[in-house]
Design an enzyme around this catalytic site. Sequence first.
Site, PDB file in Angstrom:
ATOM      1  N   GLU A 150      33.796  45.224  68.849  1.00  0.00           N
ATOM      2  CA  GLU A 150      34.088  43.922  68.644  1.00  0.00           C
ATOM      3  C   GLU A 150      35.256  43.284  69.297  1.00  0.00           C
ATOM      4  O   GLU A 150      35.644  42.048  69.255  1.00  0.00           O
ATOM      5  CB  GLU A 150      33.430  43.346  67.386  1.00  0.00           C
ATOM      6  CG  GLU A 150      33.993  44.122  66.140  1.00  0.00           C
ATOM      7  CD  GLU A 150      33.534  43.674  64.753  1.00  0.00           C
ATOM      8  OE1 GLU A 150      32.717  43.544  65.001  1.00  0.00           O
ATOM      9  OE2 GLU A 150      34.562  44.199  63.878  1.00  0.00           O
ATOM     10  N   CYS A 382      41.024  26.291  38.775  1.00  0.00           N
ATOM     11  CA  CYS A 382      39.908  26.035  39.429  1.00  0.00           C
ATOM     12  C   CYS A 382      38.712  26.528  38.182  1.00  0.00           C
ATOM     13  O   CYS A 382      38.574  25.784  37.454  1.00  0.00           O
ATOM     14  CB  CYS A 382      39.783  26.519  40.687  1.00  0.00           C
ATOM     15  SG  CYS A 382      38.392  25.732  41.721  1.00  0.00           S
ATOM     16  N   HIS A 508      44.331  24.541  43.535  1.00  0.00           N
ATOM     17  CA  HIS A 508      44.803  25.964  43.791  1.00  0.00           C
ATOM     18  C   HIS A 508      46.291  26.043  44.119  1.00  0.00           C
ATOM     19  O   HIS A 508      46.590  25.838  45.262  1.00  0.00           O
ATOM     20  CB  HIS A 508      44.011  26.939  44.898  1.00  0.00           C
ATOM     21  CG  HIS A 508      42.577  27.108  44.507  1.00  0.00           C
ATOM     22  ND1 HIS A 508      42.206  28.344  44.121  1.00  0.00           N
ATOM     23  CD2 HIS A 508      41.702  26.169  44.490  1.00  0.00           C
ATOM     24  CE1 HIS A 508      40.859  28.205  43.855  1.00  0.00           C
ATOM     25  NE2 HIS A 508      40.319  27.166  44.146  1.00  0.00           N
ATOM     26  N   GLU A 510      48.552  28.139  44.077  1.00  0.00           N
ATOM     27  CA  GLU A 510      48.780  29.217  44.496  1.00  0.00           C
ATOM     28  C   GLU A 510      49.028  29.289  46.058  1.00  0.00           C
ATOM     29  O   GLU A 510      49.987  29.911  46.716  1.00  0.00           O
ATOM     30  CB  GLU A 510      47.916  30.443  44.156  1.00  0.00           C
ATOM     31  CG  GLU A 510      46.421  30.621  44.628  1.00  0.00           C
ATOM     32  CD  GLU A 510      45.679  29.871  43.946  1.00  0.00           C
ATOM     33  OE1 GLU A 510      45.835  28.914  43.292  1.00  0.00           O
ATOM     34  OE2 GLU A 510      44.446  30.235  44.059  1.00  0.00           O
TER      35      GLU A 510
HETATM   36  N1  GLN Z   1      32.933  27.914  41.226  1.00  0.00           N
HETATM   37  C1  GLN Z   1      33.676  26.596  40.816  1.00  0.00           C
HETATM   38  C2  GLN Z   1      33.249  25.383  41.575  1.00  0.00           C
HETATM   39  O1  GLN Z   1      32.673  25.660  42.593  1.00  0.00           O
HETATM   40  C3  GLN Z   1      35.155  26.882  40.943  1.00  0.00           C
HETATM   41  C4  GLN Z   1      35.593  27.637  42.286  1.00  0.00           C
HETATM   42  C5  GLN Z   1      36.922  28.054  42.349  1.00  0.00           C
HETATM   43  O2  GLN Z   1      37.449  28.784  40.998  1.00  0.00           O
HETATM   44  N2  GLN Z   1      37.485  28.045  43.540  1.00  0.00           N
HETATM   45  O3  GLN Z   1      33.667  24.317  41.020  1.00  0.00           O
END
Ligand code: GLN
Length: 548
Positions: A150, A382, A508, A510
Amino acid sequence: MTKYIFVTGGVTSSLGKGIIAASLAKLLQARGYKTTIQKFDPYINVDPGTLNPYEHGECYVTEDGAETDLDLGHYERFLNTYTSQANNVTTGRVYQYVINKEREGAYLGKTVQVIPHITDEIKRRMLMLGESGEYDVVITELGGTVGDIESLPYIEAVRQMKWEMGDENCLVVHLTLIPYLKAAKELKTKPTQHSVKTMSENGLNPDILVCRTEEPLNKELKRKVALFCNVTRDAVIEARDADTIYSVPLEMMREQLDRICLEKLDMPMGNEPDLERWKSFLNKLRYPKSSVTIGLIGKYVELQDAYKSILEAFIHAGAVNECKVEVRNIHSEDLTLNNAVEKMKNLDGVLVAPGFGSRGIEGKIEAIRFAREQGIPFFGICLGMQMACVEFARNVLGNENAHSTEIDESTDNAVIHMMEDQQNITQMGGTMRLGAYDCKLKEGSKVAEVYGQLDISERHRHRYEFNNEYLKAFEEAGMEAVGINPQTGLVEIVEYKDHPFFVATQFHPEYKSTVENPHPLFAAFVEAAKNFGNTRNGKIVFEKSTSN
Ligand code: GLN
């Protein structure tokens, strides 16, 4: 004119192409050249957004909401500049584009083939960032290993680019392995010779070899590699195993990788690389004055790439605090009410990781309860934030069956529910709430103090949100929404008052932590963990815990 450097890999995967590419880019940037890096991945998925972390590690999200390869995280962390969708291309994306064009009739009756149509599309995308006029150098990392079926169209595209642009504008750096055979007490060059040969059979010769090795390469061995692989004598670079990925730019500078690239590309040397901030970070990283142990609670903890950006953000935040952050991986599936005391003992902080689906969810909730009750600094990201709300609703507000509808669709206490604009979506790829959104912080909150401002923007990847019907009850009981999206009212951050540090974010953080810009929330969390560690003095206070 923009110059192009391609980084290919041979012999095995996991040699650290991304880190070499990022290190080279860092050196060129530090010499004053505007540099960016892009990654081309040979798999058929249109992007890694639909890939399980077991397959592909973390999915990294850019400002513009692209779900990308985790190497883009390294690029941003090293260069301290943003990447975008254009920085990550897959075979799936290339084919999708070409096939759509074919359906539109754009090829005017021609047979659509790998060469030239797929390779032309690859080349168009390889040139795209360069053509924006923003960059002096574009580094392209080719995923996979030379010799994979690939990878062939990509090697062919680079061959054509080199032919069209000339060696002084287009350079190939090949990362390879020189294994040390203990029994023979010898470094072996044959795998490298084979991988270069495979590449030459496809018409492409590397200009520079970066050789991963556990032992130093002597002059004679370098000469031999150069001779048999047909590169100049100075173009065999030693890349010894490093104590941290962040020392690789300095190692590559010592080996003069940047100099050799510039010479071959006929570019002025520019300034001597200014790496003062980088070195000061490295110094703090290497000589910490204290240490903290953070429990990372997730369902992929056995996989070192699954929470890459979180682990790197801890490294940045640790350096700011001159504190070593030991991360203790705690599998959320193994955590229960009965063993929480044992599994979470001696932690200075608890981070509950992002995630999807129900596996290990009760363990996450248990970890949050434990951290809340014990006054252990807590950071939820999250799904970690969503479960912090579920935990609070259950154990503080007394709504026993509270849940997120992602996990329990029929709960009559849906404190977390699907965002309205997600409800009719059937396509999975690229359809979450993705990328940067604004957030307004509440004056006087801990997070406002930590950020030092009230208007922030952070990156997202989710379908569910806090159900605002519960907001009043939450706030009355001490769990406040301290970050709100100003356009939609969506709760972005919750903070629990009666606690030394209890912060959870829907976004997030991070993804935005870099060496030169460690994320303030991570830095504050590590600081809180440090303080907590000092006060508890090795002991955990159990009085408040219901599991005692
Ligand atoms: N599963 C959850 C949502 O979709 C949190 C997603 C996550 O932690 N990135 O809202």
